[in-house]
Motif scaffolding. Structure first.
Motif: not given
Length: 641
Positions: A1-10, A41-45, A70-74, A204-205
């Motif tokens: 569910m995460a985009g490219p490069g997300w693992m590197a940022r983690v 955000a992706d997890a709680v979706a 709490e921030a999830r929309s809708p 979720v790190p």
């Protein structure tokens, strides 16, 4: 569910891990489970409409996941959050109003939940937290999603639930979806806190400091005095439940001279650290899991978290295991302390409502109180300030007020401690309970309570209230007599009436006559009250007691009555025949002399049968300034200090 490069940022974020974590590269450990890595955000979706979401406890509250939800929309519809004690699981505005988008079902109304409960956004469930896992397992409490916080995975793929095991295993076992914040700052705790990554759907790190807990303010004089009383009745070799109450934690400061204490508690805090450092907290006399500190969750500072990290001294277990009644009852001298908000004169306790508002909760009080009551030498203790916060009203009430539920049944109450003393209620009649509780109420408010109790028929109309002071714990003295027998010398209370009657009936007819100068077969209520219900201004009484504090055997009694015209005090003694000849009378008189001298009494006067040589010697006390006056069949002995 995460985009490219997300693992590197983690990986880059987690390279700034907490210094106490293991030396292996954290990004490598996470990369072994890359398929499970996800943003909050992706997890709680993936949480569906109508689902029931468990939120992890206390200092392990998964704040990032809750904030993302709490921030999830809708906003997903009809989602309910289920939790015990939380920290920042509910957002608040600048006025302190709760701003959550979801319904909450909570088992504890802490500072995080009070506004939400007050506003109708949260429902409080008054039940023991130790019973929650069973209801989750059978579906009575529904859990579809579990949001938790865990430590970094080890080489075998295991994470630790860290500082909060409690009800998390039950929630994880039942949930269809398990989402875990994985935090390098979370300590790895030993015991039954391990969870394999296979049981987690998404990791979720996060790289945030652990939530730390401390009491908001320093304890005042009232808290300190209550803690001092509690500390005074905890014996060597006791096993302690800590709890979160300020009084309980303060009481540990008064155990510096004890030996071989243990911990079996739902929660631990920083208060245990000084006792550990002194070697006092070693668990050598524990019956179950000897030598280990057994708990279910921890709330404290980073210092505590570093202490428990990978430390086999600590055993973290699910709450239902820690609170198993048979285990608690089997502990050696189990001590449980519960803070309350009000108690009535029959012993009914309100512990989860303050001034009509829901406040705190039941936690595991019932299990620990009942377990301690069945423990060999155990002490179940209820403590509370004698007055409301403004000092005007009594928290010891003739009846609980509307809006104050009876959290703890009067049949389960043993010790009650206020800043004015210690009352023991178990096995006592309604009259005895009322007397004992009035004696630990605020002195200024005792007359009104006494009148109210008489109006309700709890106390007889002829009884009088005389003692209007705090119980002087400092006036207790343990003495060793001839033959090595040991007794506690202490001020008498109105609650000693039954014990003094037992002492009277141990006397021979001759002893009764030499003490009372008449033949008596029984003591009237007035006679007993004259011996134990004293004002401790112009009159004072003391007893010598053996056995446990909750069931003492009174083996001697002494009192003195001051004549204001001479400032001399008339004395009288009763000593059980089984305790005569071992120096008890001498020790009791010496104790009374010290008390009288503090009150600037000039001396003692005793009228004694002429044939009672032993009592005449006692009255003389070995002092030089003594006069003996013959008065027919009696002598009057005056001994000046």
């Amino acid at each position: 569910m995460a985009g490219p490069g997300w693992m590197a940022r983690v990986a880059q974020t987690l390279r700034g891990r907490h210094a106490g974590a293991a030396a292996a590269p954290l990004d490598a450990r996470l990369q072994a489970h890359a398929a499970k890595l996800c943003s909050a955000a992706d997890a709680v979706a993936q949480i569906r409409h109508g689902e029931h979401v468990f939120v992890g406890t206390a200092c392990a509250t998964p704040r990032a996941l809750v904030q993302a939800l709490e921030a999830r929309s809708p906003t997903p519809g009809d989602v309910e959050l289920v939790h015990f004690l939380t920290d920042h699981a509910v957002p608040h505005d600048a006025r302190g109003q709760a701003m959550t988008a979801f319904r909450h079902r909570c088992f504890f109304v802490g500072s995080d939940m009070r506004a939400a409960v007050r506003q109708g956004l949260a429902e409080y469930v008054p039940m023991s937290i130790a019973r929650v896992p069973q209801l989750i397992a059978n579906g009575r409490i529904r859990v579809d999603v579990a949001l938790i916080q865990v430590s970094m995975p080890d080489a075998f793929g295991y994470v630790s639930l860290g500082v909060s095991v409690d009800i998390a295993p039950a929630a994880v076992a039942k949930a269809r979806l398990v989402i875990a914040e994985v935090n390098p700052a979370m300590p790895c705790t030993m015991g039954r806190s391990m969870l394999h990554v296979d049981a987690i759907d998404w990791l979720v790190p996060v790289a945030t400091p652990m939530i730390e807990y401390q009491h908001e303010a320093l304890p005042g004089a009232v808290v300190e005095q209550i803690a001092r009383y509690i500390g005074g009745i905890i014996e060597d070799g006791s096993t302690l439940q800590i709890g979160l109450g300020r009084v309980t934690n303060e009481a540990l400061k008064f155990l510096a001279d004890r030996h071989d204490l243990g911990i079996h508690s739902d929660v631990i805090t920083d208060a245990i650290i000084p006792l550990l450092e002194r070697g006092i907290l070693n668990g050598r006399r524990k019956t179950d899991q000897r030598g280990q500190i057994v708990t279910s969750f921890a709330m404290g500072s980073r210092r505590l978290y570093d202490l428990i990290d990978r430390n086999p001294l600590f055993s973290f277990q699910p709450i239902e295991e820690v609170c198993r009644p048979s285990v608690i009852a089997a502990q050696h001298r189990m001590v449980s302390v519960t803070q309350a908000f009000a108690i009535d004169l029959t012993g009914q306790v309100c512990a989860d409502q303050l001034d009509g508002a829901y406040y705190s909760g039941l936690a595991a009080q019932a299990e620990f109180l009942r377990g301690a009551s069945r423990s060999p030498g155990g002490k179940p203790i209820i403590c509370l300030p004698a007055t409301d916060a403004d000092g005007t009203g009594s928290r010891i009430r003739v009846q609980l007020r509307p809006g104050e539920g009876a959290t703890i049944a009067r049949s389960d109450v043993h010790y009650v401690v206020t800043e004015y003393g210690i009352a023991y209620l178990f096995g006592k009649s309604m009259r005895e309970r009322a007397i004992a509780l009035i004696e630990v109420a605020h002195p200024r408010l005792r007359p009104e309570l006494f009148e109210q109790a008489q109006a309700l028929g709890l106390l007889p109309a002829g009884q009088r209230l005389k003692n209007l002071r705090a119980y002087p714990l400092q006036d207790e003295e343990t003495v060793v007599l001839g033959g090595g027998r040991q007794v506690l010398l202490r001020p008498s209370t109105a609650s000693d009436a039954a014990g003094i009657r037992e002492l009277f009936h141990s006397l021979s007819d001759q002893d009764v006559y030499t003490r009372f100068f008449r033949k008596l077969r029984a003591l009237s209520d007035a006679d007993v009250q004259r011996l134990c219900n004293l004002n401790f201004e112009t009159e004072a009484g003391f007893v010598a007691a053996t056995g446990p504090r909750e069931d003492p055997q009174i083996v001697a009694q002494g009192c003195y009555f001051v004549d204001p015209s001479t400032n001399l005090a008339e004395t009288a003694f009763i000593v059980s025949p089984a305790w005569q000849g071992c120096g008890l009378g001498k020790a009791l008189q010496a104790h009374m002399v010290r008390d009288a001298m503090r009150r600037q009494v000039l001396g003692f006067v005793a009228e004694i049968m002429s044939s009672n040589d032993a009592m005449i010697r006692l009255a003389k006390g070995g002092r030089a300034n003594v006069s003996v006056e013959q008065m027919g069949s009696t002598v009057r002995v005056t001994s000046l200090f």
